[in-house]
Design a protein around this motif. Structure first.
Motif, PDB file in Angstrom:
ATOM      1  N   GLU A 298       0.868  -1.186   0.000  1.00 24.67           N
ATOM      2  CA  GLU A 298       0.000   0.000   0.000  1.00 24.67           C
ATOM      3  C   GLU A 298       0.901   1.232   0.000  1.00 24.67           C
ATOM      4  O   GLU A 298       1.901   1.254   0.719  1.00 24.67           O
ATOM      5  CB  GLU A 298      -0.864   0.034   1.267  1.00 24.67           C
ATOM      6  N   ILE A 299       0.546   2.230  -0.812  1.00 26.03           N
ATOM      7  CA  ILE A 299       1.371   3.443  -0.861  1.00 26.03           C
ATOM      8  C   ILE A 299       0.530   4.640  -0.451  1.00 26.03           C
ATOM      9  O   ILE A 299      -0.538   4.872  -1.013  1.00 26.03           O
ATOM     10  CB  ILE A 299       1.959   3.676  -2.264  1.00 26.03           C
ATOM     11  N   ARG A 300       1.010   5.356   0.556  1.00 23.17           N
ATOM     12  CA  ARG A 300       0.355   6.607   0.950  1.00 23.17           C
ATOM     13  C   ARG A 300       1.400   7.702   0.757  1.00 23.17           C
ATOM     14  O   ARG A 300       2.524   7.581   1.253  1.00 23.17           O
ATOM     15  CB  ARG A 300      -0.086   6.539   2.420  1.00 23.17           C
ATOM     16  N   SER A 301       1.021   8.712  -0.012  1.00 25.30           N
ATOM     17  CA  SER A 301       2.027   9.722  -0.311  1.00 25.30           C
ATOM     18  C   SER A 301       1.383  11.086  -0.434  1.00 25.30           C
ATOM     19  O   SER A 301       0.209  11.201  -0.808  1.00 25.30           O
ATOM     20  CB  SER A 301       2.718   9.351  -1.629  1.00 25.30           C
ATOM     21  N   LYS A 302       2.113  12.108  -0.084  1.00 26.16           N
ATOM     22  CA  LYS A 302       1.607  13.466  -0.231  1.00 26.16           C
ATOM     23  C   LYS A 302       2.702  14.302  -0.867  1.00 26.16           C
ATOM     24  O   LYS A 302       3.848  14.305  -0.391  1.00 26.16           O
ATOM     25  CB  LYS A 302       1.229  14.020   1.151  1.00 26.16           C
ATOM     26  N   LYS A 303       2.337  14.975  -1.960  1.00 25.87           N
ATOM     27  CA  LYS A 303       3.314  15.785  -2.695  1.00 25.87           C
ATOM     28  C   LYS A 303       3.989  16.771  -1.747  1.00 25.87           C
ATOM     29  O   LYS A 303       3.311  17.484  -0.997  1.00 25.87           O
ATOM     30  CB  LYS A 303       2.552  16.528  -3.797  1.00 25.87           C
ATOM     31  N   GLY A 304       5.300  16.785  -1.765  1.00 23.11           N
ATOM     32  CA  GLY A 304       6.035  17.756  -0.959  1.00 23.11           C
ATOM     33  C   GLY A 304       6.199  17.359   0.499  1.00 23.11           C
ATOM     34  O   GLY A 304       6.910  18.022   1.253  1.00 23.11           O
ATOM     35  N   GLU A 305       5.548  16.282   0.916  1.00 21.36           N
ATOM     36  CA  GLU A 305       5.634  15.916   2.339  1.00 21.36           C
ATOM     37  C   GLU A 305       6.312  14.583   2.589  1.00 21.36           C
ATOM     38  O   GLU A 305       6.964  14.396   3.613  1.00 21.36           O
ATOM     39  CB  GLU A 305       4.238  15.900   2.961  1.00 21.36           C
ATOM     40  N   GLY A 306       6.135  13.643   1.682  1.00 22.00           N
ATOM     41  CA  GLY A 306       6.788  12.354   1.877  1.00 22.00           C
ATOM     42  C   GLY A 306       5.906  11.188   1.486  1.00 22.00           C
ATOM     43  O   GLY A 306       4.774  11.368   1.039  1.00 22.00           O
ATOM     44  N   THR A 307       6.458  10.011   1.668  1.00 26.12           N
ATOM     45  CA  THR A 307       5.797   8.791   1.197  1.00 26.12           C
ATOM     46  C   THR A 307       5.917   7.708   2.257  1.00 26.12           C
ATOM     47  O   THR A 307       6.925   7.618   2.953  1.00 26.12           O
ATOM     48  CB  THR A 307       6.498   8.320  -0.108  1.00 26.12           C
ATOM     49  N   GLU A 308       4.843   6.905   2.351  1.00 26.09           N
ATOM     50  CA  GLU A 308       4.913   5.720   3.208  1.00 26.09           C
ATOM     51  C   GLU A 308       4.517   4.525   2.350  1.00 26.09           C
ATOM     52  O   GLU A 308       3.444   4.506   1.753  1.00 26.09           O
ATOM     53  CB  GLU A 308       3.949   5.839   4.381  1.00 26.09           C
TER      54      GLU A 308
END
Ligand SMILES: Nc1ncnc2c1ncn2[C@@H]1O[C@H](COP(=O)(O)OP(=O)(O)OP(=O)(O)O)[C@@H](O)[C@H]1O
Ligand SMILES: [Mg+2]
Length: 293
Positions: free
Chosen positions: A256-266
């Protein structure tokens, strides 16, 4: 209770309404399916042309290094190269050839996965050891990039079942992205937890550039790279993440990928409990589509 002429009229109105509604739902579904098929086709064709441009760069650059510097070495008699230069050229050739081999291995891996001929070893594996080995191999890259890499391993982490070499490849691909796409001064954490069904979840988090939901879709497509059209600030073939996803699915798990532009990725790698794993044929496990015809 409805009866008589009123009841019949009402029934027929209801039937008419239901059939109109049914038609509208079908039309809507057809429109949605058509729209997503068009988006997928556009994505595939964009990825394909970027793949050709990027792949020729990925293959040509190291090959040019090999050809150029080995040519210099063949001229040693005439040029009288100092030892330090010879060592430097040989190192450059060795690095370039190693890079070329890893690109070729990735391409062969993805073709094997897509053809359903990929087999996994299935043994009890210690995920903590695999994570530690992976972190050790990235020490130099992380320190050169100015990014910290910290493991957080749960004390009750269960043993998993799978292929240690492939699990290492999964974490290597994801951690290398986390370091590669995190600017200097950022951090990467690798947290390993026990799931409530006795499996293992590994969360690889970074404070890097992040992605939008659309970009995550591109990233998961074989050869897909975000910003591939513009001057890319990081190299690669766009195979690391799709290979990791397919290998996790082969283990009966999911990514599963959770990501936010400019903030980071999990990126979460979720592996099932060792008792529930059975060999899964890749063509059932993977959602791969052949992009390169
Ligand atoms: N942690 C991350 N943060 C931001 N972007 C990411 C991250 N991981 C992946 N991406 C994006 O997804 C793309 C695909 O990743 P993937 O690992 O498949 O390919 P790559 O790293 O470009 O090349 P390689 O085949 O060498 O791994 C990357 O090019 C990048 O644009
Ligand atoms: Mg990668």
């Amino acid at each position: 209770m409805l009866n008589g002429a009123f009841g019949n009229k009402s029934n027929s109105l209801m039937n008419e309404y239901a059939s109109l509604l049914g038609d509208a739902v079908l039309r809507h579904r057809a429109r949605v399916a058509e729209h997503s098929a068009r988006i997928e086709a556009e994505l595939a064709s964009k990825v394909k042309s970027e793949f050709i441009a990027n792949m020729s760069h990925e293959l040509r650059t190291p090959l040019n290094t090999v050809i150029g510097f080995s040519k210099l070495l063949t001229e040693h008699e005439r040029r009288r190269l100092p030892d330090a230069d010879i060592i430097e050229y040989a190192t450059l050739i060795n690095d370039a050839a190693g890079h070329l081999l890893s690109v070729i291995n990735d391409i062969l891996d993805i073709s094997k996965i897509q053809s359903g001929k990929y087999t996994l070893d299935s043994r009890e594996v210690n995920v903590e050891e695999i994570i530690q080995a992976c972190i050790n191999s990235f020490r130099l890259m992380a320190s050169e990039a100015g990014v910290s890499v910290t493991p957080q391993i749960a004390y009750d982490l269960p043993v998993a079942r799978g292929d240690a070499v492939k699990l290492r490849q999964i974490f290597t691909n994801i951690v290398s992205n986390a370091i590669k796409f995190t600017p200097r001064g950022g951090s990467v954490t690798i947290e390993a937890l026990r799931t409530n069904t006795g499996g293992v979840t590994v969360l690889i988090r970074d404070t890097g550039v992040g992605m939008t939901a659309e970009e995550v879709k591109v990233a998961l497509t074989p050869f897909g790279q975000v910003d591939a059209g513009r001057a890319r600030w990081r190299e690669g073939t766009g195979l690391g993440l799709p290979i990791a996803k397919a290998l996790v699915e082969l283990h009966g798990g999911q990514i599963e990928i959770r990501s936010k532009k400019g903030e980071g990725t999990e990126v979460a790698v979720i592996l099932p409990s060792r008792n529930s794993v059975s060999a899964i044929p890749i063509n059932e496990a993977s959602s791969f589509q052949s992009i390169v015809a």
